[in-house]
Design a protein around this motif. Sequence first.
Motif, PDB file in Angstrom:
ATOM      1  N   GLN A   7      -2.096 -19.717   7.254  1.00  0.00           N
ATOM      2  CA  GLN A   7      -3.361 -19.194   7.760  1.00  0.00           C
ATOM      3  C   GLN A   7      -3.109 -17.948   8.599  1.00  0.00           C
ATOM      4  O   GLN A   7      -2.295 -17.939   9.508  1.00  0.00           O
ATOM      5  CB  GLN A   7      -4.081 -20.255   8.593  1.00  0.00           C
ATOM      6  CG  GLN A   7      -5.509 -19.835   8.937  1.00  0.00           C
ATOM      7  CD  GLN A   7      -6.342 -21.013   9.379  1.00  0.00           C
ATOM      8  OE1 GLN A   7      -5.957 -22.153   9.201  1.00  0.00           O
ATOM      9  NE2 GLN A   7      -7.498 -20.749   9.965  1.00  0.00           N
ATOM     10  N   GLY A   8      -3.838 -16.889   8.287  1.00  0.00           N
ATOM     11  CA  GLY A   8      -3.681 -15.643   9.015  1.00  0.00           C
ATOM     12  C   GLY A   8      -2.550 -14.769   8.509  1.00  0.00           C
ATOM     13  O   GLY A   8      -2.336 -13.670   9.023  1.00  0.00           O
ATOM     14  N   VAL A   9      -1.808 -15.235   7.517  1.00  0.00           N
ATOM     15  CA  VAL A   9      -0.685 -14.472   6.968  1.00  0.00           C
ATOM     16  C   VAL A   9      -1.207 -13.480   5.930  1.00  0.00           C
ATOM     17  O   VAL A   9      -2.019 -13.843   5.080  1.00  0.00           O
ATOM     18  CB  VAL A   9       0.348 -15.415   6.332  1.00  0.00           C
ATOM     19  CG1 VAL A   9       1.427 -14.631   5.593  1.00  0.00           C
ATOM     20  CG2 VAL A   9       0.975 -16.305   7.392  1.00  0.00           C
ATOM     21  N   PRO A  10      -0.775 -12.222   5.977  1.00  0.00           N
ATOM     22  CA  PRO A  10      -1.244 -11.245   4.977  1.00  0.00           C
ATOM     23  C   PRO A  10      -0.856 -11.657   3.558  1.00  0.00           C
ATOM     24  O   PRO A  10       0.192 -12.279   3.334  1.00  0.00           O
ATOM     25  CB  PRO A  10      -0.519  -9.964   5.377  1.00  0.00           C
ATOM     26  CG  PRO A  10      -0.111 -10.164   6.801  1.00  0.00           C
ATOM     27  CD  PRO A  10       0.145 -11.628   6.945  1.00  0.00           C
ATOM     28  N   ALA A  11      -1.686 -11.272   2.606  1.00  0.00           N
ATOM     29  CA  ALA A  11      -1.307 -11.415   1.203  1.00  0.00           C
ATOM     30  C   ALA A  11      -0.312 -10.330   0.833  1.00  0.00           C
ATOM     31  O   ALA A  11       0.605 -10.548   0.027  1.00  0.00           O
ATOM     32  CB  ALA A  11      -2.546 -11.330   0.317  1.00  0.00           C
ATOM     33  N   SER A  12      -0.468  -9.152   1.439  1.00  0.00           N
ATOM     34  CA  SER A  12       0.432  -8.021   1.198  1.00  0.00           C
ATOM     35  C   SER A  12       0.184  -6.999   2.292  1.00  0.00           C
ATOM     36  O   SER A  12      -0.878  -6.991   2.920  1.00  0.00           O
ATOM     37  CB  SER A  12       0.186  -7.403  -0.183  1.00  0.00           C
ATOM     38  OG  SER A  12      -1.171  -7.020  -0.312  1.00  0.00           O
ATOM     39  N   ARG A 823       0.005   0.741 -12.152  1.00  0.00           N
ATOM     40  CA  ARG A 823      -0.793  -0.314 -12.793  1.00  0.00           C
ATOM     41  C   ARG A 823      -0.148  -1.681 -12.590  1.00  0.00           C
ATOM     42  O   ARG A 823      -0.836  -2.674 -12.308  1.00  0.00           O
ATOM     43  CB  ARG A 823      -0.924   0.009 -14.281  1.00  0.00           C
ATOM     44  CG  ARG A 823      -1.542  -1.089 -15.136  1.00  0.00           C
ATOM     45  CD  ARG A 823      -3.045  -1.257 -14.928  1.00  0.00           C
ATOM     46  NE  ARG A 823      -3.560  -2.288 -15.814  1.00  0.00           N
ATOM     47  CZ  ARG A 823      -3.858  -2.104 -17.105  1.00  0.00           C
ATOM     48  NH1 ARG A 823      -3.700  -0.901 -17.665  1.00  0.00           N
ATOM     49  NH2 ARG A 823      -4.328  -3.090 -17.836  1.00  0.00           N
ATOM     50  N   LEU A 824       1.163  -1.761 -12.737  1.00  0.00           N
ATOM     51  CA  LEU A 824       1.858  -3.028 -12.530  1.00  0.00           C
ATOM     52  C   LEU A 824       1.643  -3.514 -11.100  1.00  0.00           C
ATOM     53  O   LEU A 824       1.337  -4.690 -10.863  1.00  0.00           O
ATOM     54  CB  LEU A 824       3.359  -2.858 -12.799  1.00  0.00           C
ATOM     55  CG  LEU A 824       4.228  -4.090 -12.532  1.00  0.00           C
ATOM     56  CD1 LEU A 824       3.911  -5.192 -13.518  1.00  0.00           C
ATOM     57  CD2 LEU A 824       5.710  -3.712 -12.605  1.00  0.00           C
ATOM     58  N   THR A 825       1.773  -2.613 -10.145  1.00  0.00           N
ATOM     59  CA  THR A 825       1.586  -2.980  -8.743  1.00  0.00           C
ATOM     60  C   THR A 825       0.175  -3.481  -8.501  1.00  0.00           C
ATOM     61  O   THR A 825      -0.044  -4.527  -7.864  1.00  0.00           O
ATOM     62  CB  THR A 825       1.874  -1.769  -7.840  1.00  0.00           C
ATOM     63  OG1 THR A 825       3.219  -1.330  -8.056  1.00  0.00           O
ATOM     64  CG2 THR A 825       1.686  -2.109  -6.367  1.00  0.00           C
ATOM     65  N   GLN A 826      -0.811  -2.766  -9.021  1.00  0.00           N
ATOM     66  CA  GLN A 826      -2.200  -3.156  -8.809  1.00  0.00           C
ATOM     67  C   GLN A 826      -2.518  -4.496  -9.466  1.00  0.00           C
ATOM     68  O   GLN A 826      -3.121  -5.377  -8.835  1.00  0.00           O
ATOM     69  CB  GLN A 826      -3.140  -2.082  -9.338  1.00  0.00           C
ATOM     70  CG  GLN A 826      -4.612  -2.420  -9.086  1.00  0.00           C
ATOM     71  CD  GLN A 826      -5.553  -1.416  -9.701  1.00  0.00           C
ATOM     72  OE1 GLN A 826      -5.348  -0.986 -10.834  1.00  0.00           O
ATOM     73  NE2 GLN A 826      -6.580  -1.019  -8.967  1.00  0.00           N
ATOM     74  N   ASP A 827      -2.121  -4.660 -10.719  1.00  0.00           N
ATOM     75  CA  ASP A 827      -2.439  -5.911 -11.423  1.00  0.00           C
ATOM     76  C   ASP A 827      -1.828  -7.123 -10.724  1.00  0.00           C
ATOM     77  O   ASP A 827      -2.476  -8.160 -10.546  1.00  0.00           O
ATOM     78  CB  ASP A 827      -1.945  -5.838 -12.861  1.00  0.00           C
ATOM     79  CG  ASP A 827      -2.900  -5.068 -13.759  1.00  0.00           C
ATOM     80  OD1 ASP A 827      -3.819  -4.411 -13.230  1.00  0.00           O
ATOM     81  OD2 ASP A 827      -2.723  -5.114 -14.992  1.00  0.00           O
ATOM     82  N   LEU A 828      -0.576  -6.989 -10.293  1.00  0.00           N
ATOM     83  CA  LEU A 828       0.082  -8.129  -9.668  1.00  0.00           C
ATOM     84  C   LEU A 828      -0.419  -8.378  -8.253  1.00  0.00           C
ATOM     85  O   LEU A 828      -0.538  -9.537  -7.827  1.00  0.00           O
ATOM     86  CB  LEU A 828       1.601  -7.929  -9.682  1.00  0.00           C
ATOM     87  CG  LEU A 828       2.258  -7.990 -11.065  1.00  0.00           C
ATOM     88  CD1 LEU A 828       3.768  -7.868 -10.943  1.00  0.00           C
ATOM     89  CD2 LEU A 828       1.892  -9.284 -11.791  1.00  0.00           C
ATOM     90  N   LEU A 829      -0.711  -7.311  -7.513  1.00  0.00           N
ATOM     91  CA  LEU A 829      -1.244  -7.510  -6.163  1.00  0.00           C
ATOM     92  C   LEU A 829      -2.632  -8.147  -6.202  1.00  0.00           C
ATOM     93  O   LEU A 829      -2.952  -9.024  -5.393  1.00  0.00           O
ATOM     94  CB  LEU A 829      -1.297  -6.186  -5.404  1.00  0.00           C
ATOM     95  CG  LEU A 829       0.015  -5.686  -4.809  1.00  0.00           C
ATOM     96  CD1 LEU A 829      -0.185  -4.324  -4.146  1.00  0.00           C
ATOM     97  CD2 LEU A 829       0.582  -6.677  -3.799  1.00  0.00           C
TER      98      LEU A 829
END
Length: 937
Positions: A7-12, A823-829
Amino acid sequence: MPFTDPQGVPASTYRLQLRKEFPFAEASRVLPHLHALGISHCYCSPILMSAPGSTHGYDVSDYHRIDTELGGHKGYAEFVAQARALGMGILLDFVPNHMGIQGTSNRWWQDVLECGLASPHADFFDIDWGEDEQMGPARILVPILDTHYGVVLEAGRFAIRHDGAKGTFATHYEDLRFPLRPETYAEILAAAAARDGLAVEARTALEEIAAGFRALTRGPDGAIERRIRDELKRKLAETSRARADVTDAITAELAAINGVGGEPRSMDRLDGILGGQHYRLAHWKTGAHEVNYRRFFAIDTLIGLRMENPKVFEETHGLIGGLLRAGLANGLRIDHIDGLRNPLEYLERLQALALPEGAAAANPLYVVVEKILGEHEELDGAWPTHGTTGYEFIPQLSQIFVDPGAEQKLTRLYTEFTGRHETFGDVVYANKRHVLEEMFANAVTHLGHQLAELVTADRRWRDLTRHELVVAIREIMAGLRVYRIYRRMNAQCRPEDTREIERACTEALRRNTSRDAQPFEFVRDLLIGRYPPPSASAAFRRSLWKWVLTFQQYTGAVMAKSVEDTAFYVYNRFVALNEVGGHPAVFGGTPTDFHAANARRRDTAPHCMLATSTHDTKFGEDVRARLYVLSEIPDEWADWVAEWSALNARHKTNVDDRMAPDANEEYRLYQTLIGCWPMEPFEPDDTFRQRIREHVRKAVNEAKVNTHWQHPNERWLEACDRFVDAVLTPASGRSFLASIKPKAQRLARLGLTNSLAQVALKITSPGVPDFYQGTEGWNLTLVDPDNRQLIDWSPAEGALAAVRGANWRQLLRGWKEGGIKLRLTQDLLRFRRERLEVFQRGDYEPIAATGQFAERVVAFRRKLGNEAVLAIVPRLTSSLGAPPLGLVWEDTALPLPAAKHGWRDVLTGDEWAAGESIAVGELFRTLPLAVLHARAG
């Protein structure tokens, strides 16, 4: 203990380097791009007041204000509002270890210079106020002069000036200003009052003010009464404005004091006044051996803070605590945690800081610490933190992308080409010794002398000499493999710390066989906690424990300066490994090693950051991805180096019977060029040549072999400049350019697979993926200042829109433009943000491939309940194609774990049935990697 609740931890996270040219207003315009990319938290460089024009913010000058050059409190509030509107959080980089003291912007420091120990801020800074045997009463060394003090003085380059508007006196040197102590005010004003021709009223006024300064007393806290002092200055300003004769008398007196340049005897009064201040102005080189305050590394303009002092913590954290409690910041990155006297205590206070008064802790504040771990070191499990900023992830990636089978060949090539035969350990030891003797000599000497004084109270050890103890301390520091140990009061060392100290002492004795072992063993036992005995008094034990804490504070700085900032530029066998957090002696590894590191992180620090590029990395992530490939083609690389060396020999310069650059510097340059060469079509221009010249200058200065920052060999540096220009200019380097360009493009194509694979691994491995500004595209930057340059963000939004409309085959064909990485970065994030629980809480399980190229596949599953993610990337694939797609994988296959609804590739949309093996060639039909998702329910 490390926090495991997500909880409260960033996704990225996404790091932005703020500065005057890129303030909050500009950063706000970037936030929509970051949100569209899939980033959950923007991670800002330090935002508090720093030195004017600072490009990094680590030279904090005022903890009570947000930097006005960035937009101040109003600009920050608007920036946060924009982030909140997008559903994004803010992480702040906070600097608790040191402050910037350049110029006059640090009011605390200016007050200490003026009042010395009588300043209320005197104990804020880590200053050794002990008396010097030669220089007399305690004074702070201020090493800022461009030559020796006497030369500056007698040339008339010092001047005491009066600011009539403020009622202040100060010593001026060039554009720098240093306040004078109150007693000096009294001296100057009394002398001015005694000048002939002054009216009685003016004389009386000056004498009264002088008497006031002379009579200043200390308050209950021992500090000079600031209110009275400031009132006296205001009175002096009013008198100066009201009476021209007062101003004239002061001006005349200062002219007499300042003397005449070129007439040494006329400077005697000025010399006496300067000698009576709380500081000693000195030649800048003096700082290396005599500075009497703890610095950040060896930077004289960054002074250590006594953060263990509760008052210092309160004064420095008031603003940041308010931002956290108000929700205007959601977490912190703590800079240089190893510089603090007691990191555990600090982190405990930090967690309490974020809570409203009287509130109980519901969820811990998200905190990560900048901590570089040794090769087999783990973060202290007692620390209330989510983990590190993720430097250790870079060498973990090199375990799978560097072929260990090439070590012997590349070592032989390096030794034959450069003539250097030392091991990395030998290079580190030699440079630690150099750094200890040249940059931290005063600190080590003080530690030795202080310990000698302490043990005079113990008749069994009082015969240990200062010299013996200084040597033992220096040699044990030189032998230490980790940045520091963490001994706590009334406690033995942790087992891992004991092991490191024991090993460091053994190494010190091995390298000093002619010396008496007793002083080494005594220092070892003190550090570990075997000494003093339980029968010793509490006061004696506490004094020795304080000594241990000081020892610990210095070892991290020594390690950083000798390894990151020296050895990494000397030991150039394979510079892809010479990375912050890296271990250049460790040449590659296996997927098993990588899986073990991931599993360990999942269990101990599942929410630490995972970094591949930062503002401190030596090379951008895609430079390293290319260089890793050289371990797969060592014979070709040897041929390239031999060819280039022959072509470029004519561009070297003889400097004192040595050819510049030397072979080691030349070998590093070829690796740098082949790694950072821009995408074709490209012809080296002035901008590129300037970048490489600056990089080479930094590298040879940091190496401290042929030149040095403190003692620059300009002839050598100019020869290196000429070499770079010659090999990168078509007119003189035509043959070299014709050779390197196709080879650089081949390496870039081969490195493409590594680049994409490390993106996928960072986003899917246990931890929080962290992105440095601009790294969603190709990142071919070099060490700072190159990697801290301003970024042109204007194409960012359009690039995201363009790649969303392209298919993968198109992006792969146009890979040089960087759209495929974006694109790879965006799709996976975005996928990670949508399915966050499986990444934050999911188990970690390695999946082994079968078949001819099984060892060239890295695969693992993250599983939570019925939901799972399977990441599959290739490694060491230069012989399989660029990129390695389809049938090249022959019989290599991967078992797909059971999944009720089968598996779907989140990138391509391909679907696969569960419970059977699938050919890797099928998985890598479109892209040279796959991330599969098994839907729950």
